[in-house]
Design an enzyme around this catalytic site. Structure first.
Site, PDB file in Angstrom:
ATOM      1  N   ASP A 241       0.882  -1.152   0.000  1.00  0.00           N
ATOM      2  CA  ASP A 241       0.000   0.000   0.000  1.00  0.00           C
ATOM      3  C   ASP A 241       0.931   1.215   0.000  1.00  0.00           C
ATOM      4  OD1 ASP A 241      -2.019   1.812   0.045  1.00  0.00           O
ATOM      5  OD2 ASP A 241      -3.120   0.896   1.701  1.00  0.00           O
TER       6      ASP A 241
HETATM    7  C1  BGC Z   1      -4.921   3.496   0.108  1.00  0.00           C
HETATM    8  C2  BGC Z   1      -5.028   2.548  -1.077  1.00  0.00           C
HETATM    9  C3  BGC Z   1      -4.768   3.296  -2.348  1.00  0.00           C
HETATM   10  C4  BGC Z   1      -3.392   3.942  -2.264  1.00  0.00           C
HETATM   11  C5  BGC Z   1      -3.015   4.737  -3.499  1.00  0.00           C
HETATM   12  C6  BGC Z   1      -3.617   4.279   0.092  1.00  0.00           C
HETATM   13  O1  BGC Z   1      -3.626   5.284   1.039  1.00  0.00           O
HETATM   14  O2  BGC Z   1      -5.007   2.769   1.304  1.00  0.00           O
HETATM   15  O3  BGC Z   1      -6.296   1.946  -1.091  1.00  0.00           O
HETATM   16  O4  BGC Z   1      -4.864   2.448  -3.441  1.00  0.00           O
HETATM   17  O5  BGC Z   1      -3.372   4.845  -1.164  1.00  0.00           O
HETATM   18  O6  BGC Z   1      -3.757   5.899  -3.569  1.00  0.00           O
END
Ligand code: BGC
Length: 751
Positions: free
Chosen positions: A229
């Site tokens: 993530d």
């Molecule tokens: C979120 C993800 C997301 C990623 C990219 C993170 O903060 O938890 O779900 O895909 O950011 O934006």
């Protein structure tokens, strides 16, 4: 791409650089070897492609695209084809925008109604989430674009989202929080997996070997890419060792240097790094083959699709017959969301939409009053008065209310299940002057409806995408027939929710003490009344169930069984019914839910039409996760098969006997009980011999009956239980065996 050759030519520094992003959304390129960079983008209910500065919070603008219903809405369709149509549409949009990976779907369980990202998640049921997730993934990927399932694993809240630990026992993890991901891998054949920010049992997911290697790759056979993530890396080298391939976004080279140093210092085997590089190169090479030039999409067609899906996801929670509305009655719309619908949540999934369609725009002839300010909680007397005045002049009022953006979003959990005060006040005020009040709800999770008995119908639109207002109007006036079902239970009170005592935890430690009893598994076990049960949703027509048929009445583990039944549309309108199949073990030897969803099919039926629905149940449908063997286990015994219209509206039921093919190995000691002897073949054989010896003769039987009679009523059960609970050591204490004999018996049992 000749991957072996490229790996042979890459320098250590180049290998390390490939393991993190080039920038916020792109992988690293190495031009001298023909490795190009690819783009990853958020979704998953639309394409959030940022061309300017990147962020993962939904702040900076992204290109204008179509916003579809969010996951919690999609799950309420209980319809794989809804997810398939969406997957294909998104795949084409990604191809048109040269996006190789779409970050979604989110397969985390809805453990508490308060999780801020519940609108991005499918369900409280792992089977439903897994089936629908797999349908989305395979159709998206059939367009050549990779899905990236997230957030692996047990990311069920926003509080302490980057630092907390989800703590649970092995069975709960495998039986509740992993199966949707397992379906994504095995059934959906997903090509990338995003590890979660949080830790599981104290080890961060980004460096959790048990999750990223033992379970994902070894048990499930996954051979794709593992991505972090955004910003989830803690210790990059540990991450590589655990099975993490790509760090996102680019960390400015800091972590790459740590990798190079670890290899140089002999702390990291270069083979481990090569594995990650290989996974990335495989991914890039797939994209090289699958990317299509010159794809264009018709946004207006996709927007129409969004509206159609919203219709199929909406759930009619209650209706005393007022819906569908008569187009000749004097209807008014009240509530800000009639003009400006709430159709998506905030955060990284936020889609830039040019023109969301509200109910007022769809039916401009219908008078409207704003009623409340969606950016405030405080009742506005002027707006209230205006609303009440309009309500008094109408024959029917449709109120558009729901959770506001400030109430549910990524990054923060909800503080309450209540709707904003000004909206509750509005419903109460309108319903007190207008007996024909209908409520349309927007939101991504269960809310409390203290006024539910004062209104005649409630239609849940969820966060239904950019055409949600139009879909609501079509449903209200009967141009479409509601067919969605709740993918989560709506409890009567937040306090009834099984995670209540442990959500959101303390100091980042989140104890999942409710174990496997999440959602309806808990409410059913406790026989608790709920507001609307899992699987509930009404229609403008009626369905009659009949002729449940089980292909066999007994099966052995490994065999599948087909279950069929007939469903007839016995009402006057065409409509669709979600036929749900639940299984429960009649007398389980371990704690198990009363029943669990193991099949669902949505049937479209014209008025008077009848269809046969068929379910194929495999051994996994009967299994639970058994920590003593670290695997799924099928217990021998009787199982109840129930088919119905919701988890609490079971229409047909049957029974099947299952013979399991495995035994749970038991290691006997002196504290094992006599009852434990019955749990192994050797133990049972020994017990049979003993019983023969003890009770074989007529005198022995008579003596036993006399003894029981002397002990009083109920003594038979007492005697049996006492015997079963007796430790083996007591056989010696009571002088029935010598120490040596008992040691011999235990050795024989364990041999
Ligand atoms: C979120 C993800 C997301 C990623 C990219 C993170 O903060 O938890 O779900 O895909 O950011 O934006």
């Amino acid at each position: 791409m000749n991957i072996d050759e490229i790996i042979g030519k890459l320098t250590l520094e180049e290998k390390a650089s490939l393991c993190s992003g080039h920038d916020f959304w792109h992988s690293e390129a190495i031009e001298r070897l023909g490795i190009s960079s690819v783009m990853m983008c958020d979704g998953p209910h639309g394409l959030r492609k940022q061309v300017g500065e990147g962020d993962h919070l939904g702040i900076n603008v992204s290109i204008e695209t179509v916003c579809y219903p969010t996951a919690s809405a999609l799950a309420s369709s209980f319809d794989r084809s809804v997810l398939e149509r969406l997957g294909h549409a998104l795949g084409k949009e990604c191809q048109a925008e040269n996006v190789a990976m779409l970050l979604g779907p989110g397969l985390n369980m809805k453990r508490s109604p308060l999780c801020g990202r519940n609108f991005e998640y499918f369900s409280e049921d792992p089977y439903l989430a897994g089936e629908l997730g797999a349908a989305y993934i395979s159709s998206l990927q059939s367009e050549g674009v990779s899905a990236c399932v997230k957030h692996f694993a047990a990311n069920n809240q926003e509080t302490c989202r980057m630092s907390g630990s989800s703590n649970m026992d092995e069975r709960t993890l495998h039986e509740t929080y992993l199966p949707a991901f397992e379906a994504a891998v095995k059934k959906g054949k997903v090509r990338s997996v995003m590890c979660a920010y949080n830790a599981v049992n104290g080890t961060f997911c980004s460096e959790n070997k048990q999750l990223l290697t033992d379970v994902l790759r070894e048990q499930w056979g996954y051979d794709g890419l593992v991505v972090t993530d955004w910003g989830a890396v803690k210790d990059r080298v540990k991450g590589l060792e655990a099975g993490l391939d790509l760090e996102m976004p680019g960390g400015g080279g800091v972590q790459d240097a740590a990798i190079v140093k670890a290899v140089r210092d002999g702390e990291l085997d270069v083979a481990v790094l090569d594995k990650a590089v290989r996974n990335l190169l495989n991914f890039l090479s797939d994209w090289e083959e699958q990317k299509q030039d010159g794809v264009s999409v018709d946004r207006s067609e996709l927007s129409t699709l969004s509206g159609k899906l919203a219709e199929e996801c909406a759930v009619l929670l209650q209706n005393d017959g007022i819906l569908p509305l008569n187009k000749n009655s004097k209807v008014v719309f009240i509530g800000e969301y009639a003009a400006k619908p709430r159709y998506q949540g905030s955060g990284s999934s936020h889609i830039n939409v040019s023109h969301p369609v509200g109910a007022c725009e769809t039916a401009p002839e219908i008078p409207y009053a704003r009623g409340f300010d969606a950016h405030s909680d405080i009742p506005d007397e002027v707006m209230l008065e205006e609303a009440v005045e309009l309500a008094q002049k109408a024959e029917v009022v449709v109120l558009f209310v729901g959770q506001s953006d400030a109430y549910e979003s990524e990054g923060a959990d909800r503080m309450t299940m209540e709707l904003p005060t000004n909206q509750n006040a509005l419903v109460e005020a309108v319903a007190s002057v207008q007996p024909n009040t209908v409520v349309v709800l927007h939101g991504g999770a269960a809310v409390l409806l203290p006024w539910a008995d004062k209104v005649r119908a409630v239609l849940q639109m969820h966060l239904g995408g950019e055409r949600t207002g139009e879909a609501a109007v079509r449903l209200l006036f009967g141009k479409a027939n509601p067919s969605g079902k709740l993918a989560e239970t709506w409890p009567l009170r937040l306090e009834d929710n099984p995670s209540y005592l442990n959500f959101p935890g303390f100091n980042g430690e989140v104890e999942y003490r409710e174990g496997i009893y999440i959602g309806y598994r808990y409410y059913d076990k406790k026989k608790l009344a709920v507001k609307y049960p899992f699987g509930h949703g009404l229609s403008y027509t009626e369905f009659t169930y009949s002729d449940l048929a089980l292909e066999k009445d007994s099966i052995t583990e490994g065999e599948a069984v087909t279950v069929t039944c007939k469903v007839r549309n016995s009402g006057n309108a065409a409509g669709a019914e979600v036929v749900q199949l639940y299984i429960g073990e009649a007398n389980p030897g371990v704690a198990r839910p009363v029943k669990e969803l193991k099949g669902f099919e949505k049937l479209f039926l014209a008025s008077g039409e009848e269809k046969t629905v068929s379910f194929s149940l495999d051994s996994r449908s009967f299994a639970y996760y058994e920590p003593r063997i670290h695997d799924w286990f099928v217990e021998s015994g009787k199982y109840v098969i129930e088919v119905g219209s919701s988890s609490r509206d079971i229409r047909l039921s049957g029974e099947i006997s299952m013979t399991g093919s495995r035994e749970i190995p038991i290691y006997y000691t002196r504290t094992s009980t006599i009852g434990d002897l019955l749990k192994s073949a050797k133990g049972r054989a020994f017990m049979e011999q003993m019983m023969q010896k003890l009770h074989g003769s007529e005198e022995a039987k008579k003596a036993e009956t006399d003894n029981l009679n002397n002990m009083g009523e109920g003594s038979e059960r007492m005697a049996q239980t006492m015997m079963a609970e007796m430790p083996l050591g007591a056989i010696v204490t009571f002088g029935r065996m010598t120490d040596e004999q008992l040691d011999g018996l235990i050795a024989m049992l364990n041999s």
